[in-house]
Design an enzyme around this catalytic site. Sequence first.
Site, PDB file in Angstrom:
ATOM      1  N   ARG A 176       0.830  -1.204   0.000  1.00 52.72           N
ATOM      2  CA  ARG A 176       0.000   0.000   0.000  1.00 52.72           C
ATOM      3  C   ARG A 176       0.856   1.241   0.000  1.00 52.72           C
ATOM      4  O   ARG A 176       0.470   2.262  -0.518  1.00 52.72           O
ATOM      5  CB  ARG A 176      -0.899   0.013   1.239  1.00 52.72           C
ATOM      6  CG  ARG A 176      -2.201  -0.733   1.037  1.00 52.72           C
ATOM      7  CD  ARG A 176      -3.119  -0.455   2.191  1.00 52.72           C
ATOM      8  NE  ARG A 176      -2.336  -0.468   3.433  1.00 52.72           N
ATOM      9  CZ  ARG A 176      -2.760  -0.024   4.592  1.00 52.72           C
ATOM     10  NH1 ARG A 176      -3.960   0.488   4.701  1.00 52.72           N
ATOM     11  NH2 ARG A 176      -2.005  -0.092   5.677  1.00 52.72           N
ATOM     12  N   SER A 233       3.109 -14.525   8.868  1.00 49.12           N
ATOM     13  CA  SER A 233       2.762 -13.213   9.436  1.00 49.12           C
ATOM     14  C   SER A 233       1.833 -13.380  10.636  1.00 49.12           C
ATOM     15  O   SER A 233       2.309 -13.616  11.756  1.00 49.12           O
ATOM     16  CB  SER A 233       2.174 -12.313   8.350  1.00 49.12           C
ATOM     17  OG  SER A 233       0.954 -12.811   7.845  1.00 49.12           O
ATOM     18  N   ARG A 234       0.532 -13.295  10.424  1.00 52.64           N
ATOM     19  CA  ARG A 234      -0.445 -13.578  11.468  1.00 52.64           C
ATOM     20  C   ARG A 234      -1.549 -14.408  10.832  1.00 52.64           C
ATOM     21  O   ARG A 234      -1.959 -14.148   9.695  1.00 52.64           O
ATOM     22  CB  ARG A 234      -1.035 -12.296  12.059  1.00 52.64           C
ATOM     23  CG  ARG A 234      -0.116 -11.556  13.017  1.00 52.64           C
ATOM     24  CD  ARG A 234       0.151 -12.321  14.321  1.00 52.64           C
ATOM     25  NE  ARG A 234       1.031 -11.608  15.237  1.00 52.64           N
ATOM     26  CZ  ARG A 234       2.356 -11.753  15.288  1.00 52.64           C
ATOM     27  NH1 ARG A 234       2.972 -12.600  14.473  1.00 52.64           N
ATOM     28  NH2 ARG A 234       3.070 -11.076  16.172  1.00 52.64           N
ATOM     29  N   GLU A 263      -4.821 -19.317  17.066  1.00 49.78           N
ATOM     30  CA  GLU A 263      -3.666 -19.945  17.680  1.00 49.78           C
ATOM     31  C   GLU A 263      -3.859 -20.180  19.165  1.00 49.78           C
ATOM     32  O   GLU A 263      -4.363 -19.271  19.824  1.00 49.78           O
ATOM     33  CB  GLU A 263      -2.473 -18.982  17.478  1.00 49.78           C
ATOM     34  CG  GLU A 263      -1.308 -19.632  16.850  1.00 49.78           C
ATOM     35  CD  GLU A 263      -0.267 -18.608  16.449  1.00 49.78           C
ATOM     36  OE1 GLU A 263      -0.336 -18.100  15.322  1.00 49.78           O
ATOM     37  OE2 GLU A 263       0.595 -18.346  17.280  1.00 49.78           O
ATOM     38  N   HIS A 281       4.461 -21.580  15.059  1.00 49.28           N
ATOM     39  CA  HIS A 281       4.837 -20.168  15.210  1.00 49.28           C
ATOM     40  C   HIS A 281       6.280 -20.019  15.700  1.00 49.28           C
ATOM     41  O   HIS A 281       6.532 -19.529  16.811  1.00 49.28           O
ATOM     42  CB  HIS A 281       3.859 -19.435  16.144  1.00 49.28           C
ATOM     43  CG  HIS A 281       3.851 -17.942  15.912  1.00 49.28           C
ATOM     44  ND1 HIS A 281       2.765 -17.143  16.188  1.00 49.28           N
ATOM     45  CD2 HIS A 281       4.801 -17.101  15.434  1.00 49.28           C
ATOM     46  CE1 HIS A 281       3.058 -15.883  15.899  1.00 49.28           C
ATOM     47  NE2 HIS A 281       4.294 -15.827  15.430  1.00 49.28           N
ATOM     48  N   GLY A 283       8.741 -18.515  13.600  1.00 51.96           N
ATOM     49  CA  GLY A 283       9.400 -17.647  12.607  1.00 51.96           C
ATOM     50  C   GLY A 283      10.689 -17.002  13.093  1.00 51.96           C
ATOM     51  O   GLY A 283      11.703 -17.010  12.398  1.00 51.96           O
TER      52      GLY A 283
HETATM   53  C1  GLV Z   1       6.357 -13.034  15.787  1.00 47.31           C
HETATM   54  O1  GLV Z   1       5.397 -13.500  15.263  1.00 47.31           O
HETATM   55  C2  GLV Z   1       6.567 -11.642  16.007  1.00 47.31           C
HETATM   56  O2  GLV Z   1       5.674 -10.821  15.731  1.00 47.31           O
HETATM   57  O3  GLV Z   1       7.665 -11.308  16.493  1.00 47.31           O
END
Ligand code: GLV
Length: 320
Positions: A176, A233-234, A263, A281, A283
Amino acid sequence: MKKVFLTRKIPQVALDELNNICDLSFNNEDRVMAKRELIVAAKDCEVLFCLLNDTIDKEVIDNLPNLKGIVNYAVGYNNIDVEYATSKNIAVTNTPGVLTETTADLAWALIFSVARRVVEADTFTRAGKFVGWAPELFLGGDIYGKTLGIIGSGRIGTAVAKRSVGFGMKVLYVSRTSVMENVPGATKVNLETLLKESDFISLHVPLLPSTKHLICAEQFNMMKPTAYLINTSRGAVVNEEDLVKALQNQTIAGAGLDVYENEPKLAEDLAKQDNVVLLPHIGSGSLETRTLMGFICINNIKAILKGEKPPQVVNDFFYK
Ligand code: GLV
Ligand code: GLV
């Protein structure tokens, strides 16, 4: 010394440093605290050091009368009512930057695993089912030369795109606000074009009202039947029920997920699909990065306790 409450243990060296700078108490049990417990345990703290799975809403904030700062051990901060915290003159901080490369690595781990069916094939081999080379055993999709679609061109989305150079990929992105920097050939397109043309679609937007359910049935229907969706991401950026249907009906080829809409619960039947790789989760989950995230939080805490502007404040208008 000033009181800080930490909702769960973080890597030890960061914890040791934290002990040197404040009067620290923390939840000794390796689990998420219930809201009531958190409120009681954190009652006197000036800084609440919390995790992405602690919901810090109006009720929590109203019950912590000495609170000056909410220090989130994550880059995403959709778990915190930032607007309300700001109205109460409470600083909110996050951990951008340090986890960018680590999270980008994991997005690629998901790309490889889902495209080449690494997890399924490992399970098969361990089960003693490998009886010899076969022409059609675990055929997957190619990565080299394909099109990578990045939704959200912030730090992490850009880091994922950069890694594609060695794979000779074409990069499309949707953003965006920003232009993706330092990724030669990356082309900004609209969402529809990205969905229609990409072979791998990787999500890198924060969770906001405007990004909730960005990917639903309508978007899955635009994707190629050979496309893979990657989400680090989420979870709620994707309508997870629609994703399960898209996987069941082979509307898309597969998905690699690190995050979930509710989650730690998974949508019904998600785990029954072979064409998904499901991670819990992780990441930012390298020891180096989780330690550095601890130190970023400590720097934020130090500033808040001194009444100064914390380096990674997200509601910074409040210091102006
Ligand atoms: C992990 O998901 C973070 O937002 O750090
Ligand atoms: C998060 O750090 C991002 O900007 O992607």
